[in-house]
Design a protein around this motif. Structure first.
Motif, mmCIF file in Angstrom:
data_model
loop_
_atom_site.group_PDB
_atom_site.id
_atom_site.type_symbol
_atom_site.label_atom_id
_atom_site.label_comp_id
_atom_site.label_asym_id
_atom_site.label_seq_id
_atom_site.Cartn_x
_atom_site.Cartn_y
_atom_site.Cartn_z
ATOM 1 N N VAL A 81 14.350 14.473 18.484
ATOM 2 C CA VAL A 81 14.400 13.230 18.373
ATOM 3 C C VAL A 81 13.665 12.306 19.739
ATOM 4 C CG1 VAL A 81 15.990 11.019 18.107
ATOM 5 C CG2 VAL A 81 16.481 13.308 17.287
ATOM 6 N N THR A 102 14.178 4.386 17.306
ATOM 7 C CA THR A 102 14.396 5.667 17.165
ATOM 8 C C THR A 102 13.583 6.526 16.236
ATOM 9 O OG1 THR A 102 16.875 5.296 18.099
ATOM 10 C CG2 THR A 102 16.238 7.488 17.307
ATOM 11 N N THR A 116 13.083 10.125 14.310
ATOM 12 C CA THR A 116 13.259 11.519 14.242
ATOM 13 C C THR A 116 12.707 12.452 13.615
ATOM 14 O OG1 THR A 116 14.355 10.824 11.988
ATOM 15 C CG2 THR A 116 15.650 10.575 14.184
ATOM 16 N N ASN A 146 11.582 7.988 8.434
ATOM 17 C CA ASN A 146 12.530 8.616 9.369
ATOM 18 C C ASN A 146 13.433 9.558 8.489
ATOM 19 O OD1 ASN A 146 11.996 8.211 12.098
ATOM 20 N ND2 ASN A 146 12.950 6.111 12.032
#
Ligand SMILES: Cc1cc2nc3c(=O)[nH]c(=O)nc-3n(C[C@H](O)[C@H](O)[C@H](O)COP(=O)(O)O)c2cc1C
Ligand code: SF4
Ligand code: FES
Lengths: 424, 176
Positions: free
Chosen positions: B143, B150, B152, B176
């Motif tokens: 991550v 964000t 991942t 993601n």
């Protein structure tokens, strides 16, 4: 019939969280309507009787903790939500807030009524940007709909909730350090006693609770003790966010009945190990817990049972160590984290952790000696319980001491050959 | 740094209207202004990218917090930058779950692609690379964050895409 998944009943990964109207339509804010008709002391007793233990790691009975708050004296009292989640391997509070922010707000309102606290703060990890946005919107919806502000539901009770986002420092999760951080100070822990319930934020009575702990309150208040206790298996009570990371087929975090075994979580929920990997050991509840071994897989995931096996349930998010990953390298990674995050207040932690990291580096590089392993062993006592101001250093010592116990031969092999695992 | 601030050479800059507006809003959340110190530093950083001595002094004067005390807070927190950083700060998780799933290799890849080590900024000022502890998404390791986003399930390939998207400023639409 009341739900058997009070923490996650509204959660559907992939769809936006419920807004106020949707949340209310799904039975939300019922506990607020109920609590304002109750005597605050009765709410505290109800939560105490339910047997809910804190979900921040220590597991202390939540209602009992609340009962230490002195009687109202007319001055301010505070509820502070600990959402600083930074323990390596822990990802439950993020999930709860991102996918059902109103549940936390409802829990806070109900808790604040029980404590007769008129201000609540949410102390949120700064990196949790999605949580931040969703909480801000849930808070403003709650104000618009009369669940926050003056004279909530005509009860005469006033409450304001504010969001504080932090700026990255693990020690802020320790509750007295968190209070210093909220006051705008460097986040060193404070001496206890006095406990925050008596003298916390700005010297006033303060309860610090974990996100998940408070997400349990709406269900308990709305549905009662018997219902809550019936959620667990056998004599165990309630449900709990539990998860798995590492080389498993289906890593994730789920709400499970308290009392299921590690094996059930690992196999039924996480799908077992990935093909080609075997389980070598696991950390049962975050980076600051002692390793457990495959022979412990049939233990129930309960603080007492895990303690008897020599570890802690901690945050109940387990991390698997597979047979192709170096245990010494894994421990080095953990120690590096704790060394970096030490607040520097006490010597065993400030000096012991970097020194420990240095010796683990030597072992990994193949320049370590048997003497280094002995020193590592001594370090686990030096940094252990009773020698430091807070639980950071003793927590850091846990994976190290259990690693030395279970993987002694691998430490010794590092002296001769350095690390022989494939680099990650 | 304290000596530098204490020296007369450095003067507080003028806070902008937006900064003042947001700091004033934060003040309504706390009974004492000292509590706003960190929030104010974050607000300044949001607009300026980092917290210069001039900014720190400005906040110190505005909130009436001693410069040394505010500096003590600023340096305590990992995410307050007291040095200039690039337009996009890459926070690569280097904690245990991400380590098991290969974040060391990703670090090498980013370093080779951008020509920067941890703590460094690319010559074009676009990226700064910084390690960060567990981002609380270990089930989706490895991550990283870039700015407030964000990302991942990282791979070298996915990192290349993210960097390319940011470089040409097209929105990043990655699954993601
Ligand atoms: C170094 C350190 C870090 C901690 N980090 C957290 C955290 O991120 N979140 C949390 O809820 N508790 C954390 N705790 C535990 C808190 O001090 C406290 O026990 C907890 O917030 C109490 O809430 P509970 O009773 O609801 O569990 C940490 C403790 C220590 C020693
Ligand atoms: S044990 Fe470490 S983190 Fe805790 S007070 Fe001491 S130096 Fe700070
Ligand atoms: S270890 Fe990287 S997100 Fe948790």
């Amino acid at each position: 019939m009341a739900t058997d998944k009070p923490l996650t009943k509204n959660i559907e990964i992939g769809r936006a969280p419920f807004n106020f109207k949707q949340y209310e339509a799904a039975g939300g804010y019922e506990s607020v309507r109920k609590v304002v008709t109750m005597a605050p002391g009765d709410v505290v007793n109800l939560v105490k009787d339910a047997g809910l233990g804190g979900r921040g790691g220590a597991g202390f009975n939540t209602g009992l903790k609340w009962s230490f708050v002195p009687a109202p004296d007319g001055g301010p009292r505070y509820l502070v939500i600990n959402g600083d989640e930074m323990e390596p391997g822990t990802f439950k509070d993020r999930l709860l807030i991102e996918h059902d922010p109103h549940l936390l707000i409802e829990g806070m309102i109900t808790t604040c009524f029980a404590l007769q606290a008129q201000t609540g703060y949410i102390f949120l990890r700064g990196e949790y940007t999605v949580c931040e946005e969703r909480l801000l919107s849930a808070i403003s919806e709650a104000y618009e709909n009369g669940m926050l502000g003056r004279n909530i539901l005509g009860s005469g009770f006033d409450l304001d909730i504010y969001l504080h986002t932090s700026a990255g420092r693990y020690i802020c999760g320790e509750e007295t350090a968190l209070i210093n951080a909220l006051e705008g100070k460097r986040a060193n822990p404070r001496a206890k006693p006095p406990f925050p319930q008596v003298s916390g934020l700005w010297g006033r009575p303060t309860v610090v609770n974990n996100v998940e702990t408070i997400c349990n309150i709406p269900g308990i208040v709305a549905n009662g003790v018997e219902w809550y206790q019936g959620l667990g298996l056998g004599d165990f009570v309630g449900t709990r966010m539990s998860g798995v990371s590492g080389r498993v087929k289906n890593p994730g975090c789920w709400e499970v009945p308290v009392g299921i075994t590690f094996r059930q979580l690992l196999e039924d929920y996480a799908g077992g190990m990935q093909d080609g990997y075997e389980l070598k050991a696991f950390l049962p509840g975050g980076g600051s817990t002692d390793f457990l071994m495959p022979e412990h897989l049939d233990l129930p995931m309960d603080p007492g049972a895990v303690q008897k096996a020599g570890s802690r349930l901690g945050t109940s998010l387990i991390m698997v160590l597979d047979d192709k990953t170096c245990p010494v390298g894994c421990i080095r990674n953990l120690i590096k984290f704790f060394a970096h995050e030490s607040c520097g207040w006490c010597t065993p932690c400030r000096d012991g952790l970097p020194w420990t990291e240095h010796m683990l580096n030597k072992l990994e590089e193949g320049t370590g000696s048997m003497k280094d392993i002995e020193i590592l062993q001594e370090m686990t006592t030096y940094m252990g319980p009773g020698n430091t101001f807070c639980a950071l250093a003793p927590g850091a010592a846990e994976p190290l001491q259990s690693g030395l116990k279970y993987f002694r031969d691998e430490f010794e092999a590092h002296v001769k050959h350095g690390c022989s695992y494939n680099k990650h | 740094m304290n000596n530098l601030i204490a020296s007369t050479a450095i003067k507080a800059r003028q806070l902008t209207e937006e900064e003042i507006h947001e700091i004033e809003h934060e003040k309504t959340h706390y009974p004492y202004t000292q509590a706003v110190g960190l929030e104010a530093l974050k607000i300044v950083q949001k607009y300026q990218g980092w917290v210069s001595d001039e900014s720190l002094l400005a906040v110190s004067e505005y909130l009436d917090i001693a410069p040394d005390e505010l500096e003590g807070v600023a340096t305590f927190f990992n995410m307050i930058f007291r040095r200039p950083v690039g337009k996009n700060v890459i926070l690569l998780c280097d904690s245990v779950a991400c380590w098991m799933l290969g974040c060391d290799n990703l670090k090498e890849h980013i370093s080779n692609t951008l020509g920067v080590d941890y703590g460094e900024t690319t010559k074009d000022g676009l990226f700064t690379l910084i390690p960060v502890p567990c981002l609380g998404a270990c089930d989706k390791a490895p991550v990283m964050m870039v700015g407030r986003e964000t990302y991942t399930h990282l791979s070298t390939n996915k990192i290349d895409q993210i960097i390319a998207h940011i470089r040409d400023e097209s929105p990043v639409e990655l699954d993601n």
